[in-house]
Design an enzyme around this catalytic site. Sequence first.
Site, PDB file in Angstrom:
ATOM      1  N   HIS A 156     -15.174  -8.131  -2.835  1.00 55.76           N
ATOM      2  CA  HIS A 156     -15.121  -6.721  -2.470  1.00 55.76           C
ATOM      3  C   HIS A 156     -14.812  -6.518  -0.994  1.00 55.76           C
ATOM      4  O   HIS A 156     -14.191  -5.517  -0.609  1.00 55.76           O
ATOM      5  CB  HIS A 156     -16.454  -6.056  -2.818  1.00 55.76           C
ATOM      6  CG  HIS A 156     -16.347  -4.580  -3.063  1.00 55.76           C
ATOM      7  ND1 HIS A 156     -15.513  -3.766  -2.337  1.00 55.76           N
ATOM      8  CD2 HIS A 156     -16.993  -3.771  -3.937  1.00 55.76           C
ATOM      9  CE1 HIS A 156     -15.646  -2.515  -2.762  1.00 55.76           C
ATOM     10  NE2 HIS A 156     -16.526  -2.495  -3.734  1.00 55.76           N
ATOM     11  N   ASP A 401       0.884  -5.054 -16.909  1.00 59.43           N
ATOM     12  CA  ASP A 401       1.792  -5.366 -18.015  1.00 59.43           C
ATOM     13  C   ASP A 401       2.480  -6.691 -17.715  1.00 59.43           C
ATOM     14  O   ASP A 401       3.190  -6.823 -16.721  1.00 59.43           O
ATOM     15  CB  ASP A 401       2.822  -4.242 -18.166  1.00 59.43           C
ATOM     16  CG  ASP A 401       3.778  -4.459 -19.331  1.00 59.43           C
ATOM     17  OD1 ASP A 401       3.690  -5.520 -19.996  1.00 59.43           O
ATOM     18  OD2 ASP A 401       4.624  -3.577 -19.571  1.00 59.43           O
TER      19      ASP A 401
END
Length: 454
Positions: A156, A401
């Site tokens: 993070h 994708d």
Amino acid sequence: MKVRVESSKIVKPLYDDVAAAPACITGGESVPLSVFDRVTYDVYMAVIYAFRPPSPPNAALEVGLAKALAVYREWAGELADDDERPAVVLNDRGALFVEATVSAPLAAVMPFKPSPELLRLHPSTAGGRGVGDELVRVQLTRFSCGSLVIGFTSHHRVADGQAAGNFLVAWGLASRRLPVAPLPVCDRATRFPPREPPLVQFPHRETEYYAPKKKKKNHDADADEHDGELATAAHDKIKVHKVHFTKEFVSGVKARASSSSPSRREYSTFESVVGHLWRAVTAARGLAAGETTTTLRISVNGRTRMRPPVPRDYFGNLVLWAFPRCPAGELVSRPVHHAAELIHRAVVPVDDAYFRSFIDFASSGAVEGEGLVSTADEGQVVLCPDVEVDSWLGIDFYDLDFGSGGPCYFTPSYLPMEGTIFLVPSFLGDGGIEAYVSLFESHLDEFKKICYTY
């Protein structure tokens, strides 16, 4: 679900196109963390995707990852072991790449339920600090039906959810042999200079930072061990529950909040849904009868709030928090518009002036000089009576994708921190919202009864 690890390796950046990554290659051997990187959670975060067949072979995804790391070079480095000068070392250490299999069809475990089993679908997030460790860790798990599950973990302090989502989209493009566009904006070291003279207008010592209490002289290792045992015991009693709010339910909550508002304000989907969940969690905890005040911690993305706006493709952290507060009894007894109004009033002031004030304060030396620590404490196990909400509704997680279309499922990993809520778009594609709510098991039954009532 038995997951068998087949291989584990390090994938290093593949610089086969010098023009692919000009921004992150320059700047020396390390990149200093910004004030926003330093104030956020010092922890790995994990998300999980599922793809139906056909999907590219692991080798193609490995090459795509290597190319994406060349564009986002900071992900291929490691955090410097220097608390006074925190930075990302640009040493091209690489990312962890794990290949695994499950001898069962994906349908046997879908949809995934929030449980410790999810932890088997991505590399360990243990270690926290990322010093000497890979900052990105990936696991590809192939199921017997040909389906692919990808577990992605990232540190993070290097990037927030928005930046991580951008990287994942880039990985998909690179795996399809398409150019990564737009390129990430990698200027964290220079983008947020303090003003001269500085202008600190807000109480940052009480919001983003606080002064930790000094341990008593008799507070010894035994006391620390006892505190750890209590945290472990609490952790075992916390469960994560997934709530599915349909598009119609979300519209109903929003309409109820807006129509009953004395100010005739039309509240956003976020304000309405989070207000509803804040009330439900507070009621389920049984706090309504007492004098307790509950505080809601809300992540606020600064990219569109700063002036001029920071590019959406900025790579790093750019999040601060809003903190609406309310007596628990008042919050539960009043209509949902009251909670939505509290949220609205707390979030709106976290604007350019607030972000600039924070930069000036965090750059002033006060944090180090006074020994202040961040209120973003990953070591907390129980937040009660407070609540923390992270919204991923505007992040492009579903745009990943690899060549066969988007994922059929997306979920945050299992994170049993009592009082936390994650919001993500429904994987059903129905315009609804999934809320992952962590509560003590003893409070869950009541929460399930009331979470669909507004």
